[in-house]
Design a protein around this motif. Structure first.
Motif, PDB file in Angstrom:
ATOM      1  N   ASN A 241       0.796  -1.231   0.000  1.00 29.48           N
ATOM      2  CA  ASN A 241       0.000   0.000   0.000  1.00 29.48           C
ATOM      3  C   ASN A 241       0.829   1.283   0.000  1.00 29.48           C
ATOM      4  O   ASN A 241       0.297   2.365   0.214  1.00 29.48           O
ATOM      5  N   GLY A 242       2.134   1.142  -0.201  1.00 27.15           N
ATOM      6  CA  GLY A 242       2.966   2.351  -0.315  1.00 27.15           C
ATOM      7  C   GLY A 242       4.280   2.201   0.410  1.00 27.15           C
ATOM      8  O   GLY A 242       4.420   1.385   1.316  1.00 27.15           O
ATOM      9  N   LYS A 243       5.254   2.999  -0.031  1.00 23.49           N
ATOM     10  CA  LYS A 243       6.578   2.987   0.615  1.00 23.49           C
ATOM     11  C   LYS A 243       6.452   3.406   2.080  1.00 23.49           C
ATOM     12  O   LYS A 243       5.566   4.196   2.434  1.00 23.49           O
ATOM     13  N   ILE A 244       7.373   2.917   2.897  1.00 20.91           N
ATOM     14  CA  ILE A 244       7.442   3.380   4.293  1.00 20.91           C
ATOM     15  C   ILE A 244       8.790   4.060   4.498  1.00 20.91           C
ATOM     16  O   ILE A 244       9.842   3.444   4.290  1.00 20.91           O
ATOM     17  N   PHE A 245       8.740   5.320   4.909  1.00 21.89           N
ATOM     18  CA  PHE A 245       9.968   6.066   5.190  1.00 21.89           C
ATOM     19  C   PHE A 245      10.197   6.112   6.700  1.00 21.89           C
ATOM     20  O   PHE A 245       9.293   6.501   7.458  1.00 21.89           O
ATOM     21  N   GLN A 246      11.384   5.706   7.118  1.00 19.09           N
ATOM     22  CA  GLN A 246      11.839   5.955   8.490  1.00 19.09           C
ATOM     23  C   GLN A 246      12.978   6.961   8.350  1.00 19.09           C
ATOM     24  O   GLN A 246      14.029   6.634   7.788  1.00 19.09           O
ATOM     25  N   ALA A 437      14.467  -0.260   9.516  1.00 24.16           N
ATOM     26  CA  ALA A 437      15.432  -0.461  10.597  1.00 24.16           C
ATOM     27  C   ALA A 437      15.004  -1.649  11.450  1.00 24.16           C
ATOM     28  O   ALA A 437      13.840  -1.782  11.813  1.00 24.16           O
ATOM     29  N   GLY A 438      15.955  -2.513  11.754  1.00 25.56           N
ATOM     30  CA  GLY A 438      15.644  -3.673  12.578  1.00 25.56           C
ATOM     31  C   GLY A 438      15.205  -3.270  13.969  1.00 25.56           C
ATOM     32  O   GLY A 438      14.395  -3.953  14.596  1.00 25.56           O
ATOM     33  N   GLY A 439      15.706  -2.151  14.450  1.00 24.19           N
ATOM     34  CA  GLY A 439      15.330  -1.623  15.748  1.00 24.19           C
ATOM     35  C   GLY A 439      16.208  -0.432  16.041  1.00 24.19           C
ATOM     36  O   GLY A 439      17.423  -0.576  16.133  1.00 24.19           O
ATOM     37  N   MET A 440      15.614   0.749  16.150  1.00 21.36           N
ATOM     38  CA  MET A 440      16.422   1.946  16.409  1.00 21.36           C
ATOM     39  C   MET A 440      15.605   2.942  17.194  1.00 21.36           C
ATOM     40  O   MET A 440      14.435   3.177  16.906  1.00 21.36           O
ATOM     41  N   GLU A 441      16.246   3.561  18.158  1.00 23.29           N
ATOM     42  CA  GLU A 441      15.581   4.430  19.122  1.00 23.29           C
ATOM     43  C   GLU A 441      15.776   5.911  18.828  1.00 23.29           C
ATOM     44  O   GLU A 441      16.855   6.319  18.404  1.00 23.29           O
ATOM     45  N   TYR A 442      14.749   6.687  19.077  1.00 23.70           N
ATOM     46  CA  TYR A 442      14.830   8.142  19.041  1.00 23.70           C
ATOM     47  C   TYR A 442      13.899   8.655  20.134  1.00 23.70           C
ATOM     48  O   TYR A 442      13.052   7.903  20.634  1.00 23.70           O
ATOM     49  N   GLY A 444      10.828   9.647  21.877  1.00 26.13           N
ATOM     50  CA  GLY A 444       9.390   9.634  21.594  1.00 26.13           C
ATOM     51  C   GLY A 444       8.989   8.818  20.388  1.00 26.13           C
ATOM     52  O   GLY A 444       7.800   8.733  20.072  1.00 26.13           O
ATOM     53  N   ILE A 445       9.957   8.235  19.677  1.00 28.93           N
ATOM     54  CA  ILE A 445       9.611   7.427  18.501  1.00 28.93           C
ATOM     55  C   ILE A 445      10.692   6.374  18.319  1.00 28.93           C
ATOM     56  O   ILE A 445      11.880   6.644  18.566  1.00 28.93           O
ATOM     57  N   VAL A 446      10.300   5.163  17.968  1.00 32.10           N
ATOM     58  CA  VAL A 446      11.299   4.133  17.663  1.00 32.10           C
ATOM     59  C   VAL A 446      10.944   3.477  16.344  1.00 32.10           C
ATOM     60  O   VAL A 446       9.778   3.413  15.953  1.00 32.10           O
ATOM     61  N   PHE A 447      11.987   3.017  15.647  1.00 27.48           N
ATOM     62  CA  PHE A 447      11.819   2.308  14.381  1.00 27.48           C
ATOM     63  C   PHE A 447      12.110   0.833  14.642  1.00 27.48           C
ATOM     64  O   PHE A 447      13.187   0.480  15.132  1.00 27.48           O
ATOM     65  N   CYS A 448      11.148  -0.008  14.306  1.00 27.39           N
ATOM     66  CA  CYS A 448      11.356  -1.446  14.485  1.00 27.39           C
ATOM     67  C   CYS A 448      11.115  -2.130  13.146  1.00 27.39           C
ATOM     68  O   CYS A 448      10.605  -1.548  12.212  1.00 27.39           O
ATOM     69  N   SER A 449      11.444  -3.387  13.113  1.00 22.22           N
ATOM     70  CA  SER A 449      11.294  -4.171  11.895  1.00 22.22           C
ATOM     71  C   SER A 449       9.820  -4.334  11.527  1.00 22.22           C
ATOM     72  O   SER A 449       8.923  -4.029  12.318  1.00 22.22           O
ATOM     73  N   LEU A 450       9.563  -4.878  10.360  1.00 24.79           N
ATOM     74  CA  LEU A 450       8.176  -5.143   9.945  1.00 24.79           C
ATOM     75  C   LEU A 450       7.518  -6.182  10.846  1.00 24.79           C
ATOM     76  O   LEU A 450       6.305  -6.231  10.967  1.00 24.79           O
ATOM     77  N   GLY A 451       8.331  -7.022  11.497  1.00 26.90           N
ATOM     78  CA  GLY A 451       7.766  -8.034  12.393  1.00 26.90           C
ATOM     79  C   GLY A 451       7.348  -7.490  13.745  1.00 26.90           C
ATOM     80  O   GLY A 451       6.312  -7.847  14.282  1.00 26.90           O
TER      81      GLY A 451
END
Ligand SMILES: [Zn+2]
Length: 703
Positions: A241-246, A437-442, A444-451
């Motif tokens: 349904n569309g690209k995902i930008f982190q 990103a497999g897992g990355m912290e910022y 108030g927001i974190v980037f995790c894998s699709l799983g």
């Protein structure tokens, strides 16, 4: 970041040749233990032990004074707290960026207000241009090692993607508004870019103790697909349904100027993480109207970017402990799930007292949310943003099954536990974003894998405490960020969601872990992350320092004293920049225990522990009169001792010693009040002490 545990614990280690001198004192008559000379003189005697085995243990190396190479001062106090003259600088950012989701280009304007609280006048500043890592000739790219097949392989680069990488700095202007004037002048600043650093020259400098600089920077960059596992793009092959930008490392960020080394200008080579100043962020992101944007901080204009129905659902989620769907899987492909009539929308966010801000954008996002219950009653929300591919699938189970339908529930559980245990979660939102990103912290927001899943969500949000609240220098001391976080993850996992994701360690497996943690191919924990073999950083940044804190808590100080000391460290250094010394000193001062022997063994050196149960004798050869049990410390490290004693009738008993028995001994004999014969003596019965060699841990009457 998240560390992938598999395949890292290669256990090969060199045979150790015992080089330490055996005790060479000639044999003497063993005194009758029933009438020790000490009883006659009132003074302990040192009876050389003719049967002591060869040992590498040197008690003076372990227990000598002067672990700390500097005294405390007025900036960093001797007790580990910030001193009365502690200072740090501040960076406030106004950021506006526009996403082109076809070319992957982000075009931005940054207005930086930098406050110099140092006692020095600054005639230039240094900034970080992390995107330059993805230029093929960057320092980071050039040090990616080859794998066995001769192909460059690392987690920490752009995977060789050939594109127009790096920041394009269009202009840098110094903004000056004279006092009392309403006119601001903008003057071009001279700047120099070297790899991932940029020096900006300031003809008038920034005055000490409160002087300010205002800069306006116009820039752009193209996002890499894979940004060193910390940002990047999921393309439509994985998200229909569309690209995902982190999006992260997306604006020129201030380097930290500190009282330790001045400007921290180590380049970003992909391996070691960040060291950043605190400040307030005001952020405007312009993206295609079909996209949903999530970002650090609070969304200030929900009416502009969500439909009236979605705004109603947000209000409902703010009151709900159960996850509320803001945009369901079915609605993702329904144009009515986005405000009508505009090609682009601008999303306005703010976050205060943060060291960074990052964001995600996608037309594919399902959004759900629930309220966070914080100890003070302050309002905050857990939010998840993920594509349909990441939603839990009916019937799919196991480690690899996508788990994002429970993302918000997990975020809420993790943050509520850590807020109650250590320090309250400080931000108005906590958003988990599924993506590259497999897992990355910022903040108030974190980037995790699709799983997704508990392990990665709990870990990345655990980084809220280290390094978002306690702002240590990750580029130099990765273990103070990953290791401390991995440690708090052990407690949140055990105590959240009724322990659903907790697996008790298997004592039979632990000796393999202790062996791996002290193998000869490891560098010390006190190393720069860039100075480690990439294969070792999972152990040295994450699991070994975490295990050190677990031992400090469970085996050395006890939970009550440890938790007070650790909490004191967090409170003292919240929103500040501690060094390893500040940590070690705070733990010692708040727990009232000198721990230099432990810091040396586990953190500063690569020492190992090997204690053997040598033998059991009875007083007058009569088990009813008591036993004399002898243990030997054969390796370099000292630790407390736990022994389990089993007697012939099947009774078991435990005997504990603090590490101080090793303060002037490599062998230790003690009297145990036995009333019958002993069948076995087992050292380290639960494998909670890091003894690498279990072969000599058990004495039995049969041997
Ligand atoms: Zn991490």
């Amino acid at each position: 970041m998240k560390f992938n545990v598999t395949a890292r614990l290669a256990l090969a280690f060199l045979a150790i040749i015992a080089t330490a001198k055996a005790q060479t004192t000639p044999a003497q008559t063993t005194p009758n233990p029933n009438t020790p000379p000490a009883a006659r003189t009132g003074r302990a005697v040192d009876v050389p032990d003719p049967n002591a085995p060869a040992s590498k243990y040197d008690y003076h190396d372990v227990w000598k004074p002067f672990f700390f190479t500097k005294n405390g001062n007025e900036y960093r106090a001797s007790d580990g707290s910030p001193g009365p003259k502690y200072w740090q600088n501040r960076a406030d950012y106004q950021l506006a960026a526009k996403l082109n989701d076809e070319t992957n280009e982000i075009t931005g304007t940054e207005v930086l207000t930098y406050t110099n609280n140092s006692p020095e006048k600054l005639s230039f500043i240094w900034m970080q241009l992390d995107q330059n890592l993805f230029q093929l000739d960057s320092r980071g790219n050039k040090q990616v090692p080859l794998n066995a097949a001769g192909i460059p392989q690392s987690r920490n680069w752009g995977r060789g993607q050939i594109f127009d990488a790096g920041f394009k700095i269009k202009s840098i202007k110094i903004l000056v508004t004279p006092k009392g004037s309403k006119t601001t002048t903008a003057t071009d600043a001279k700047f120099l870019v070297n790899d991932t650093r940029m020096q900006v020259f300031l003809p008038k400098g920034i005055d000490p103790t409160g002087g300010q600089l205002k800069l306006k920077i116009e820039y752009s960059f193209i996002s890499p697909d894979y940004g060193s596992d910390r940002m990047g793009i999921i393309n439509t092959d994985q998200s229909k349904n569309g690209k995902i930008f982190q999006v992260a490392q997306w604006y020129p960020r201030m380097c930290v100027y500190d009282d330790i080394i001045g400007w921290n200008t180590l380049p970003y080579t992909g391996e070691s993480e960040f060291y950043l100043e605190y400040g307030d962020f005001d952020i405007n992101i312009t993206a295609p109207a079909k996209d949903i944007v999530v970002c650090s901080g609070e969304l200030l204009n929900p009416k502009d970017v969500y439909t009236p129905e979605q705004q109603k659902r947000w209000a409902q989620a703010a009151q709900s402990d159960k996850t509320v769907m803001i945009r369901t899987a079915a609605e993702v492909t329904d144009p009515a799930s986005r405000p009508a009539g505009k090609k682009e929308l601008t999303w306005h966010f703010q976050i205060h007292n943060a060291r960074d801000a990052s964001w995600g954008a996608s037309a594919a996002f399902i959004i759900d949310a629930a309220k966070l219950n914080l100890p003070s009653g302050r309002k905050s929300m857990a939010i998840s943003a993920y594509p349909v591919e990441s939603a839990s699938q009916p019937g799919a189970t196991g480690f690899r099954a996508p788990q994002w339908s429970r993302g918000t529930e997990m975020i809420k559980a993790s943050l509520e536990y850590n807020s109650n245990k250590w320090f309250e979660y400080p931000y108005p939102n906590a958003t988990g974003v599924a993506g590259k990103a497999g897992g990355m912290e910022y903040p108030g927001i974190v980037f995790c894998s699709l799983g997704g899943g508990w392990g990665v969500i709990d870990h990345e949000f655990g980084h809220t405490w280290f390094p978002m609240i306690v702002g240590s220098n990750e580029r130099l001391y990765g273990w103070m960020d990953e290791g401390f976080n991995t440690f708090i993850n052990t407690l949140s996992t055990k105590n959240s969601l009724k322990g659903e994701f907790y697996r008790a360690p298997n004592p039979a497996q632990l000796s393999f872990t202790w062996n791996a943690f002290t193998r000869s191919t490891l560098e010390p924990i006190l190393s720069n992350p860039d100075n480690l073999k990439e294969t070792n950083n999972g152990t040295l940044l994450y699991s070994k320092p975490s295990a050190g804190l677990v031992m400090l808590r469970e085996q050395i100080l006890g939970p009550e004293r440890f938790d007070f000391a650790f909490k004191t460290y967090i409170q003292r250094w919240a929103y500040k920049h501690p060094t390893p010394d500040d940590f070690f000193r705070t733990i010692e001062n708040a727990s009232g225990e000198s721990l230099q022997w432990f810091w040396r063994g586990w953190f500063e050196n690569t020492w190992r522990l090997d204690v053997a149960v040598r033998d059991v004798k009875y007083v007058d050869n009569d088990p009813a009169k008591g036993a004399i049990i002898t243990i030997d410390n054969l390796e370099k490290m000292a630790m407390p001792v736990v022994l389990e004693i089993k007697t012939v009738s099947g009774k078991t008993d435990r005997v504990n010693f603090t590490a101080e028995i090793w303060e002037r001994n490599a062998s230790w004999s003690f009297r145990y009040p036995s009333t019958e014969a002993i069948e076995s003596v087992t050292y380290n019965p639960d494998s909670t002490l890091p003894d690498y060699n279990p072969a000599n841990n058990v004495w039995t009457s049969k041997k």
